[in-house]
Structures are given as C-alpha cells and as structure tokens.
Design a protein around this motif. Structure first.
Motif, PDB file in Angstrom:
ATOM      1  N   LEU A 119       0.840  -1.190   0.000  1.00 14.64           N
ATOM      2  CA  LEU A 119       0.000   0.000   0.000  1.00 14.64           C
ATOM      3  C   LEU A 119       0.876   1.240   0.000  1.00 14.64           C
ATOM      4  N   ILE A 120       0.401   2.267  -0.674  1.00 13.31           N
ATOM      5  CA  ILE A 120       1.089   3.555  -0.687  1.00 13.31           C
ATOM      6  C   ILE A 120       0.180   4.549   0.018  1.00 13.31           C
ATOM      7  N   SER A 121       0.719   5.136   1.085  1.00 17.59           N
ATOM      8  CA  SER A 121      -0.091   6.055   1.883  1.00 17.59           C
ATOM      9  C   SER A 121       0.809   6.958   2.697  1.00 17.59           C
ATOM     10  N   GLU A 122       0.393   8.195   2.852  1.00 11.27           N
ATOM     11  CA  GLU A 122       1.105   9.110   3.747  1.00 11.27           C
ATOM     12  C   GLU A 122       0.607   8.967   5.177  1.00 11.27           C
ATOM     13  N   ASN A 123      -0.489   8.227   5.367  1.00  3.53           N
ATOM     14  CA  ASN A 123      -1.143   8.143   6.665  1.00  3.53           C
ATOM     15  C   ASN A 123      -0.942   6.820   7.385  1.00  3.53           C
ATOM     16  N   ILE A 124      -0.502   5.803   6.653  1.00  6.22           N
ATOM     17  CA  ILE A 124      -0.406   4.460   7.220  1.00  6.22           C
ATOM     18  C   ILE A 124       0.979   3.917   6.926  1.00  6.22           C
ATOM     19  N   SER A 125       1.665   3.435   7.955  1.00  9.86           N
ATOM     20  CA  SER A 125       2.967   2.801   7.730  1.00  9.86           C
ATOM     21  C   SER A 125       2.795   1.294   7.888  1.00  9.86           C
ATOM     22  N   LEU A 126       3.301   0.562   6.916  1.00 15.60           N
ATOM     23  CA  LEU A 126       3.147  -0.882   6.894  1.00 15.60           C
ATOM     24  C   LEU A 126       4.495  -1.560   6.753  1.00 15.60           C
ATOM     25  N   SER A 127       4.589  -2.753   7.319  1.00 16.68           N
ATOM     26  CA  SER A 127       5.824  -3.514   7.188  1.00 16.68           C
ATOM     27  C   SER A 127       5.678  -4.663   6.204  1.00 16.68           C
ATOM     28  N   GLN A 128       4.463  -4.929   5.757  1.00 25.58           N
ATOM     29  CA  GLN A 128       4.252  -6.051   4.839  1.00 25.58           C
ATOM     30  C   GLN A 128       3.151  -5.718   3.848  1.00 25.58           C
ATOM     31  N   ALA A 146      -5.283   5.162   1.012  1.00 23.06           N
ATOM     32  CA  ALA A 146      -4.124   4.372   0.579  1.00 23.06           C
ATOM     33  C   ALA A 146      -4.480   3.695  -0.741  1.00 23.06           C
ATOM     34  N   HIS A 147      -3.475   3.507  -1.579  1.00 25.94           N
ATOM     35  CA  HIS A 147      -3.695   2.817  -2.842  1.00 25.94           C
ATOM     36  C   HIS A 147      -2.574   1.818  -3.092  1.00 25.94           C
ATOM     37  N   ALA A 148      -2.852   0.890  -3.991  1.00 26.92           N
ATOM     38  CA  ALA A 148      -1.844  -0.047  -4.459  1.00 26.92           C
ATOM     39  C   ALA A 148      -1.510   0.313  -5.904  1.00 26.92           C
ATOM     40  N   THR A 149      -0.326  -0.033  -6.320  1.00 25.33           N
ATOM     41  CA  THR A 149       0.067   0.171  -7.709  1.00 25.33           C
ATOM     42  C   THR A 149       0.157  -1.192  -8.380  1.00 25.33           C
ATOM     43  N   TYR A 150      -0.594  -1.336  -9.485  1.00 24.23           N
ATOM     44  CA  TYR A 150      -0.619  -2.597 -10.229  1.00 24.23           C
ATOM     45  C   TYR A 150      -0.756  -2.256 -11.710  1.00 24.23           C
ATOM     46  N   GLY A 151       0.209  -1.527 -12.206  1.00 23.72           N
ATOM     47  CA  GLY A 151       0.136  -1.013 -13.555  1.00 23.72           C
ATOM     48  C   GLY A 151      -0.830   0.154 -13.667  1.00 23.72           C
ATOM     49  N   THR A 152      -1.499   0.434 -12.598  1.00 22.32           N
ATOM     50  CA  THR A 152      -2.423   1.551 -12.435  1.00 22.32           C
ATOM     51  C   THR A 152      -2.591   1.766 -10.937  1.00 22.32           C
ATOM     52  N   GLN A 153      -3.188   2.861 -10.559  1.00 24.05           N
ATOM     53  CA  GLN A 153      -3.438   3.101  -9.136  1.00 24.05           C
ATOM     54  C   GLN A 153      -4.794   2.513  -8.751  1.00 24.05           C
ATOM     55  N   ILE A 154      -4.785   1.686  -7.716  1.00 23.19           N
ATOM     56  CA  ILE A 154      -5.997   1.018  -7.257  1.00 23.19           C
ATOM     57  C   ILE A 154      -6.296   1.453  -5.824  1.00 23.19           C
TER      58      ILE A 154
END
Length: 192
Positions: A119-128, A146-154
């Motif tokens: 996940l990409i987020s300025e608000n949530i820090s993740l380790s996995q 938060a979004h994921a990148t999978y050839g596009t933003q999801i």
C-alpha cells in the motif's frame, strides 16, 4: 457490538474471527434490529456486484443501510465496492453511500489483481503487503487514504464521512491487515 452483514455472499466467518481476535463482540446478521442497535456495521463481500446487490435488495438491506446516519459502516472487498454509486460489473447501481463508480481494472498486468501488494499512503505505515483479489476497482479520488500500484493506481482504503472501504482482505493480510481493520473499527483514518 459490531454487526457483520450476512446477505449470503461473503467471507463472513473469517471477518468475524478477525473482529473477535481484535477483542470486539460481533454478530452475523441480516436483521434490521441488530443492525440498528450495533455500534459499527461491517459489510463484507466476495463475488459479483450484481448478484450481491440483488441479495441485499431481496433482504431490504439497501434501505436499512441507507437509513444509518450516525455510525460507521465499513465495506470490505466487494463490500467496499457496494458502497459506491454504480458498478460496471453488471451495470447496476450500488448503495450510493460513497460518491464514485466501480470500473474494470485497466492494467498491462493479469486481471484479476490477485495476491500480495504493498500500500502507498502518507497516513499508514506498513511492514508487509496485503492480500487482494478483485477484477474491478473504485476510481481514484480525494477520498483515497491508501492505494496499491498494479500497472495503475488502485484505491485500497477509502473514507467518506462515516463510511470506510477496504478493497483488500484485512482478515487474510496478517498483522498489518488486522491493524488496518482495527484502525477502521476505532474510527477511521486521517486525510492529513
């Protein structure tokens, strides 16, 4: 008490186990009285949008959920998508609790978006990474936490008023998934 909506489609037992693991009391239900008395409502879901909306409408859950004005409603996976205005999956209207539409994932990568992704987020820090399985997605908007990148933003986590959507399966995403679910249950995420 947390009401986990049982409308015949969904990963309800896994969601209930995750909620109980986090220390909350929960009930699987489709009864209006249970939903109205709950402190928090979770709308899970796995499957096809049109089938889910038909099941929800058959049980009059669409009316019940639209009348909830003062407590959190958390949609998980298909449940998140059902909160939106409309879906291309079946060309049907959703619950119209969350502005925007659900559209096919357009990416050079294989669809469905299946498996682990960060996940990409300025608000949530993740380790996995967290676990996704879906072929349709919400449109990107200012409500994306938060979004994921999978050839596009999801969009992976969205929040609008007292509605929270989680596109991935937090109950299958290890400690980070449980932490995100717990944050949603505690009131949500900051847009900072």
């Amino acid at each position: 008490m947390i009401a986990i909506i049982d409308y015949g489609l969904g990963n309800i037992k896994n969601v209930q186990r995750a909620v109980q693991y986090l220390g909350y009391e929960s009930k699987l239900t489709d009864k209006q009285s249970d939903i109205e008395q709950a402190d928090i409502i979770i709308l899970p879901g796995v499957g096809h949008f049109k089938d889910a909306m038909e099941a929800i409408q058959t049980r009059h859950l669409d009316i019940i959920l639209r009348n909830i004005k003062d407590k959190p409603i958390i949609g998980i996976c298909l449940g998140m998508q059902l909160l939106y205005d409309w879906s291309a999956e079946g060309n049907v209207e959703g619950l119209k609790l969350f502005p925007g539409n659900i559209v096919p994932i357009t990416t050079p990568y294989p669809v469905p978006h299946l498996g682990w992704n960060n996940l990409i987020s300025e608000n949530i820090s993740l380790s996995q990474d967290v676990y996704f399985v879906h072929s349709y997605q919400a449109e990107m908007s200012e409500h994306v936490i938060a979004h994921a990148t999978y050839g596009t933003q999801i969009p992976a986590i969205v929040q609008y008023k007292h509605y929270i959507g989680i596109q991935f399966h937090p109950e299958k995403s290890g400690d980070d998934g449980l932490a995100i679910l717990n944050q949603a249950l505690k009131g949500g995420f900051s847009h900072d």
